[in-house]
Design a protein around this motif. Sequence first.
Motif: not given
Length: 114
Positions: A72-74, A83-88, A93-98, A100-108
């Motif tokens: 994800p990229r914010n 969130f890892a599951g549906t319906d939050c 994990f929180s991503l900062r404004p403008h 924020g990003h995470a690698s492919e290891r973070l499942k969303v």
Amino acid sequence: MPLRHVLGAAAGALVLALSLPGSASAAQGDFTYVYNDSNGTPQAGQLTDPPSGVCLTLPEVASDWTTPAHTPRNFTGSTATVFAGTDCSGPYFSLRPHVGHASERLKVRSVVFS
């Protein structure tokens, strides 16, 4: 107080109320992620100007039989909590404004914007 003064004050209040800007109800910008299509090919997903304060399940990964999205990229002006599951639900994990990003290891599977 004469009726015309009351009506004039009421009309002025109405004009003032209508001219005030409303509160922002959307996170301005794009939120991107990567998901695999039915053939397992990576595809780019995107939410543009998503609503704030509303849990959004990513449509491409809403079913349990699909693999979760990742990377994800914010690029919005709001904090994105993914969130890892549906319906939050599940780990988050929180991503900062403008930036924020995470690698492919973070499942969303879902996200909410502050």
